[in-house]
Write a protein that holds these residues in place. Structure first.
Motif, short mmCIF file in Angstrom:
data_model
loop_
_atom_site.label_atom_id
_atom_site.label_comp_id
_atom_site.label_asym_id
_atom_site.label_seq_id
_atom_site.Cartn_x
_atom_site.Cartn_y
_atom_site.Cartn_z
N UNK A 161 0.83 -1.20 0.00
CA UNK A 161 0.00 0.00 0.00
C UNK A 161 0.87 1.25 0.00
N UNK A 162 2.15 1.07 -0.35
CA UNK A 162 3.09 2.18 -0.27
C UNK A 162 2.88 3.20 -1.39
N UNK A 163 2.40 2.73 -2.55
CA UNK A 163 2.25 3.63 -3.69
C UNK A 163 0.85 4.24 -3.72
N UNK A 164 0.68 5.29 -4.53
CA UNK A 164 -0.60 5.99 -4.59
C UNK A 164 -1.62 5.28 -5.46
N UNK A 165 -1.15 4.55 -6.48
CA UNK A 165 -2.09 3.93 -7.41
C UNK A 165 -2.12 2.42 -7.23
N UNK A 166 -3.28 1.85 -7.57
CA UNK A 166 -3.44 0.41 -7.47
C UNK A 166 -2.49 -0.31 -8.43
N UNK A 167 -2.26 0.27 -9.60
CA UNK A 167 -1.37 -0.36 -10.58
C UNK A 167 0.05 -0.44 -10.04
N UNK A 168 0.52 0.65 -9.43
CA UNK A 168 1.87 0.66 -8.88
C UNK A 168 2.01 -0.32 -7.71
N UNK A 169 0.99 -0.36 -6.85
CA UNK A 169 1.03 -1.29 -5.73
C UNK A 169 1.00 -2.74 -6.21
#
Length: 385
Positions: A273-281
């Motif tokens: 959950x570190x990134x802002x977007x679901x794709x990045x996570x």
């Protein structure tokens, strides 16, 4: 030291250097050096800047190591020749000069011996550190949070970069689990000492009767292997999304950006959950999953080799490795190395250096006994092995 005959010291230093060379696996690194030089010479190297940077750093580290070892081997060879010539000519001044030079070489070999503590295949890799609350209810969840704080301070003191990938809060206090990615020099080797079950004994702050409680937290450490050769079928994955917890920007708790991946055949679960977007996570979680599956395959292979050797090796996970006692006395004790530290609060504030160094020396001694055993030399059994 007998300045009239430095040859015993030369022989001793040569043996120590040979041991350090073996633990650092210099012969294997010579082959890797050839491959790395070929890769950095390719015209499309900088098409992937991150990979190019990793290759360049790895190449530089290996070149420096090989050059240092070869330089010390040459120094000892030169010293041997000078001693032989000086003894034939009765030149005591040269013998004393050689002895002084050997003192400097001995210091350099001492530094190399410390570096040879990092002989593991993945010691230079980044690491995935996971902390899970164990038995002990809310006390265990509070203990897990204390451990994450302890590691964060320790990693900061060492200059290692760390980022929290996933954090699951407890219902009343503390955390259920946390996963961190740690990068920096010898990140995996440093954290490998922490793998196992950690036991805390204290007066519970959650007990109105102020009774002593024992709680447990489990730590898992996995090397982050770049481009891990693991094939994952989409049919083997369950993908769940949920809202992130804690700090992270305006999207936190407003969108289902956090991702949890479950590998159905093995039951391995990772989350990010570190990134802002679901794709990045999702992409980051997939990298964590590949690293954990690669480590799982390596452990299984090692168990098969241990069975062939006839060894009875207990798995690190689920095994108590360290006790932190705050009541009725103050002590941290590592059950593998036997190291005891009275300043418990200092350890909980991140002063883990002595524990790490003790573990690395213990690991190397264990490896030496194993090598002697494989060579047919009888060794006495040691506790906690």
């Amino acid at each position: 030291m007998d300045r009239t005959d430095p040859r015993p010291l030369i022989d001793d230093l040569r043996a120590r250097l040979s041991d350090a060379r073996r633990f650092l696996d210099v012969d294997s690194k010579l082959g890797e050096l050839v491959e790395l030089r070929e890769q950095v010479a390719l015209p499309d190297l900088w098409d992937d800047p991150d990979r190019a940077t990793r290759l360049g750093r790895r190449l530089g580290r290996i070149e420096r190591l090989v050059n240092r070892v070869e330089s010390m081997e040459n120094d000892l060879e030169d010293a041997d020749i000078l001693v032989e010539m000086a003894r034939e000519e009765g030149d005591s001044a040269t013998l004393e000069e050689v002895s002084r030079d050997l003192a400097a070489t001995e210091r350099r070999i001492g530094v190399l011996e410390e570096e040879s503590l990092y002989f593991g295949e993945y010691d230079d890799h980044a690491a995935i550190l996971s902390v899970h609350a164990g038995a002990g209810g809310v006390d265990a969840q509070d203990w897990a949070e204390m451990m994450v704080r302890m590691y964060a301070r320790y990693l900061t003191d060492l200059g290692l970069q760390h980022e929290i990938d996933d954090l699951q809060s407890g219902e009343e206090a503390g955390i259920k689990s946390a996963t961190l990615t740690v990068e920096g020099e010898h990140a995996y080797a440093v954290l490998e000492a922490e793998r196992g079950v950690h036991r805390l004994v204290r007066i519970s702050p959650f007990d109105s009767n102020a009774r002593r409680h024992t709680s447990f937290a489990g730590v898992d450490v996995v090397p982050l292997v770049e481009d891990a050769a693991v094939e994952i079928s989409p049919d083997d994955l369950r993908i769940d999304t949920y809202r992130s917890q804690g700090a992270g920007g305006q999207h936190v708790n407003t969108t289902d950006s956090a991702v949890r991946l479950t590998h159905l055949p093995t039951g391995v679960v990772v989350a990010c959950q570190a990134e802002r977007s679901q794709i990045q996570n999702r992409a980051r979680a997939m990298g964590l999953l590949k690293a954990k599956l690669a480590e799982l395959a390596r452990v299984r292979q090692q168990k098969e080799l241990d069975q062939i050797r006839g060894e009875q090796t207990e798995a690190a996970w689920g095994r108590q490795i360290r006790s932190y006692v705050l009541q009725p006395y103050q002590q941290v004790k590592d059950l593998r190395t036997g190291l005891e530290i009275g300043n418990v609060q200092g350890v909980l504030d991140g002063a883990l250096q002595r524990l790490t160094e003790s573990y690395l020396h213990w690991r190397r001694a264990k490896r030496e006994r194993q090598d002697r055993g494989d060579a047919g030399v009888r060794t006495s059994p040691k506790p906690f092995e």
